[in-house]
Write a protein that holds these residues in place. Sequence first.
Motif, PDB file in Angstrom:
ATOM      1  N   VAL A 125       0.858  -1.188   0.000  1.00 12.03           N
ATOM      2  CA  VAL A 125       0.000   0.000   0.000  1.00 12.03           C
ATOM      3  C   VAL A 125       0.893   1.236   0.000  1.00 12.03           C
ATOM      4  N   MET A 126       0.296   2.391  -0.213  1.00 10.96           N
ATOM      5  CA  MET A 126       1.056   3.649  -0.192  1.00 10.96           C
ATOM      6  C   MET A 126       0.353   4.682   0.677  1.00 10.96           C
ATOM      7  N   THR A 127       1.162   5.508   1.338  1.00  8.75           N
ATOM      8  CA  THR A 127       0.678   6.705   2.020  1.00  8.75           C
ATOM      9  C   THR A 127       1.511   7.882   1.525  1.00  8.75           C
ATOM     10  N   PHE A 128       0.849   8.941   1.034  1.00  7.05           N
ATOM     11  CA  PHE A 128       1.606  10.124   0.609  1.00  7.05           C
ATOM     12  C   PHE A 128       1.108  11.367   1.332  1.00  7.05           C
ATOM     13  N   ALA A 129       2.004  12.335   1.494  1.00 13.16           N
ATOM     14  CA  ALA A 129       1.687  13.598   2.172  1.00 13.16           C
ATOM     15  C   ALA A 129       2.791  14.599   1.858  1.00 13.16           C
ATOM     16  N   PRO A 130       2.489  15.896   1.932  1.00 18.36           N
ATOM     17  CA  PRO A 130       3.526  16.903   1.669  1.00 18.36           C
ATOM     18  C   PRO A 130       4.495  17.034   2.836  1.00 18.36           C
ATOM     19  N   GLU A 131       5.766  17.189   2.502  1.00 17.84           N
ATOM     20  CA  GLU A 131       6.805  17.396   3.503  1.00 17.84           C
ATOM     21  C   GLU A 131       7.790  18.444   2.998  1.00 17.84           C
ATOM     22  N   GLY A 132       8.278  19.299   3.904  1.00 20.87           N
ATOM     23  CA  GLY A 132       9.312  20.260   3.570  1.00 20.87           C
ATOM     24  C   GLY A 132       8.886  21.325   2.587  1.00 20.87           C
ATOM     25  N   THR A 133       7.592  21.674   2.567  1.00 23.08           N
ATOM     26  CA  THR A 133       7.108  22.689   1.637  1.00 23.08           C
ATOM     27  C   THR A 133       6.873  24.008   2.377  1.00 23.08           C
ATOM     28  N   PRO A 140       4.066  15.444   7.687  1.00 20.80           N
ATOM     29  CA  PRO A 140       4.980  14.299   7.812  1.00 20.80           C
ATOM     30  C   PRO A 140       4.505  13.252   8.807  1.00 20.80           C
ATOM     31  N   GLY A 141       3.638  13.637   9.736  1.00 19.12           N
ATOM     32  CA  GLY A 141       3.129  12.679  10.709  1.00 19.12           C
ATOM     33  C   GLY A 141       2.277  11.589  10.075  1.00 19.12           C
ATOM     34  N   MET A 142       1.722  11.848   8.881  1.00 20.44           N
ATOM     35  CA  MET A 142       0.885  10.837   8.230  1.00 20.44           C
ATOM     36  C   MET A 142       1.743   9.697   7.694  1.00 20.44           C
ATOM     37  N   THR A 143       2.821  10.026   7.003  1.00 21.48           N
ATOM     38  CA  THR A 143       3.706   8.966   6.510  1.00 21.48           C
ATOM     39  C   THR A 143       4.433   8.290   7.676  1.00 21.48           C
ATOM     40  N   GLY A 144       4.783   9.080   8.707  1.00 21.81           N
ATOM     41  CA  GLY A 144       5.410   8.496   9.891  1.00 21.81           C
ATOM     42  C   GLY A 144       4.501   7.508  10.586  1.00 21.81           C
ATOM     43  N   MET A 145       3.213   7.852  10.711  1.00 25.21           N
ATOM     44  CA  MET A 145       2.249   6.957  11.326  1.00 25.21           C
ATOM     45  C   MET A 145       2.079   5.691  10.494  1.00 25.21           C
ATOM     46  N   ALA A 146       2.089   5.832   9.178  1.00 24.71           N
ATOM     47  CA  ALA A 146       1.946   4.671   8.293  1.00 24.71           C
ATOM     48  C   ALA A 146       3.088   3.680   8.488  1.00 24.71           C
ATOM     49  N   LYS A 147       4.309   4.187   8.615  1.00 27.01           N
ATOM     50  CA  LYS A 147       5.461   3.297   8.815  1.00 27.01           C
ATOM     51  C   LYS A 147       5.418   2.645  10.197  1.00 27.01           C
ATOM     52  N   ALA A 148       4.961   3.390  11.206  1.00 24.74           N
ATOM     53  CA  ALA A 148       4.818   2.801  12.534  1.00 24.74           C
ATOM     54  C   ALA A 148       3.771   1.687  12.505  1.00 24.74           C
ATOM     55  N   TYR A 149       2.674   1.912  11.789  1.00 24.49           N
ATOM     56  CA  TYR A 149       1.638   0.882  11.672  1.00 24.49           C
ATOM     57  C   TYR A 149       2.201  -0.352  10.970  1.00 24.49           C
ATOM     58  N   ALA A 194       7.149   3.912  16.622  1.00 22.27           N
ATOM     59  CA  ALA A 194       7.560   5.095  15.855  1.00 22.27           C
ATOM     60  C   ALA A 194       9.062   5.308  15.928  1.00 22.27           C
ATOM     61  N   PHE A 195       9.732   4.646  16.877  1.00 21.44           N
ATOM     62  CA  PHE A 195      11.188   4.654  16.984  1.00 21.44           C
ATOM     63  C   PHE A 195      11.766   6.066  17.050  1.00 21.44           C
ATOM     64  N   GLY A 196      11.154   6.897  17.897  1.00 29.20           N
ATOM     65  CA  GLY A 196      11.695   8.228  18.107  1.00 29.20           C
ATOM     66  C   GLY A 196      11.406   9.228  17.009  1.00 29.20           C
ATOM     67  N   ASP A 197      10.558   8.877  16.052  1.00 31.70           N
ATOM     68  CA  ASP A 197      10.189   9.811  14.990  1.00 31.70           C
ATOM     69  C   ASP A 197       9.275  10.879  15.590  1.00 31.70           C
ATOM     70  N   ASP A 198       9.824  12.073  15.824  1.00 28.03           N
ATOM     71  CA  ASP A 198       9.038  13.096  16.515  1.00 28.03           C
ATOM     72  C   ASP A 198       8.002  13.762  15.620  1.00 28.03           C
ATOM     73  N   THR A 199       7.921  13.380  14.344  1.00 28.73           N
ATOM     74  CA  THR A 199       6.838  13.883  13.492  1.00 28.73           C
ATOM     75  C   THR A 199       5.532  13.166  13.788  1.00 28.73           C
ATOM     76  N   VAL A 200       5.599  12.003  14.448  1.00 30.33           N
ATOM     77  CA  VAL A 200       4.387  11.220  14.720  1.00 30.33           C
ATOM     78  C   VAL A 200       3.840  11.625  16.079  1.00 30.33           C
ATOM     79  N   ASP A 201       2.883  12.515  16.057  1.00 27.99           N
ATOM     80  CA  ASP A 201       2.274  13.049  17.273  1.00 27.99           C
ATOM     81  C   ASP A 201       0.871  12.456  17.419  1.00 27.99           C
ATOM     82  N   PRO A 202       0.597  11.699  18.483  1.00 30.20           N
ATOM     83  CA  PRO A 202      -0.738  11.108  18.645  1.00 30.20           C
ATOM     84  C   PRO A 202      -1.867  12.137  18.709  1.00 30.20           C
ATOM     85  N   ASP A 203      -1.534  13.389  19.017  1.00 34.03           N
ATOM     86  CA  ASP A 203      -2.547  14.449  19.064  1.00 34.03           C
ATOM     87  C   ASP A 203      -2.799  15.079  17.694  1.00 34.03           C
ATOM     88  N   ASP A 204      -2.010  14.696  16.694  1.00 32.73           N
ATOM     89  CA  ASP A 204      -2.095  15.322  15.378  1.00 32.73           C
ATOM     90  C   ASP A 204      -3.213  14.696  14.549  1.00 32.73           C
TER      91      ASP A 204
END
Length: 427
Positions: free
Chosen positions: A43-51, A57-66, A314-324
């Motif tokens: 599957v794929m998850t895409f989102a804008p980053e660095g724009t 970035p929390g969306m792709t980070g959450m996808a990898k954690a899942y 999430a392995f310390g990925d601080d873009t993955v915020d459960p409140d986001d």
Amino acid sequence: MTISRRAASLSRTVVATAMGACLVAGCGTLPGSSGGSGGTITVMTFAPEGTGATNMPGMTGMAKAYERWANAKGGINGHKLRVLTCNEKNTPSGAADCARKAVAEKAVAVVGSYSQHGRAFMAPLEAEGIPFIGGYGVSSEEFQSPLSYPVNGGQSVLIAGAGHQLGRVCDQVALVRPDTIAGDTLPVLLNAGLRANKMADAADIRAAEDSADFKPQANEALAHTTGTGKEKEKGCVTAVLGERTETFFDAFRRTEPQRKKPQISSVLGSVSQSLVDRTGGRESPFEGAYITSWYPVASDPVWEPMRKVVTDFAFGDDTVDPDDSGAQTTWIAYTVLSEIVKRFEEGEDVDARKVKRSLNESQPVKTGGLTPDLSWRYQDMRAVAGFPRIVNGQVTFQIVQAGRLVAQPGEKSLDMTPTLVQAPRTA
């Protein structure tokens, strides 16, 4: 010995022939394919980053954690989960590139993604029959395409909900929003919520999506909401500018007169708990702000399973915020994917066509109390002009109190579908 060797040779020939026939017929599974017990689902998850505009970035980070969590417990219904991520770049070409990558990698679905450029990414997915599950909801195509399976009502229900929330307490409302095609729908939707409470339409104030100077818009919003001079009348300013919402309200605070402060408000995605924390917590300029959301407040116990996955995988990925809200939407979207795949027979091949058919025909999907049960069967669609794919019009009303987003006292969750049905067509 000769007879034995001949028998062994004949046995090997029969086995080889049978294996070849089985591969041609499609029984069993080749390593790395999408189907079969022990096969891999891509599957794929895409989102804008660095724009320079909204980044998620929390969306792709959450996808990898899942992905890590699902595979650590044996995959989904015996299938290993392979998650591809892609930077959508907030451009039509970026969105199209991500969709084409999903096609090239034979993804069975695009899950929990963010893009304003629905036309750019939906066309390649539709051409290959790849379902789009649980997008963030900022493009109208997510609520129009028969290949889209939204888990929330998108920006449309949030903005209509904001109109309802403000219509109960305000006398004048000013809306500050992006000067984009997606932004053009926002005044119509906000006004639908206001009119439901017999309120006048809001002032429509446009701003460049990537602007760094909102002083002109701040002055215009202030003039509209404090211009009557009547002390008992209450003005309200709502801004829906994604990551630039903070910049606008900073300019607004510097312009705001001390004698008469308008009520400020926004929606989930433009204001979050992390933003309140970052801007001072209890001392944040967002203290007292009204926020409209799709989901229960972040402190609700229904989010605990997601929080544990973030903590452990999430392995310390601080873009993955459960409140986001982006991470929350992605979690819900992957929950839907998982529940759909679990409905396949054990060892059954999983492909995009079958996932789409199951989404179209299956009984409602439960999301652990994060949303109402979700179903995209024909009989479950709502009669909302321009948004025929909405199946969940629910919003919750929140307020920032003591530096925390909490449920607004006296306000229960509300289905905004009837309000949207009455709204003029916006797409």
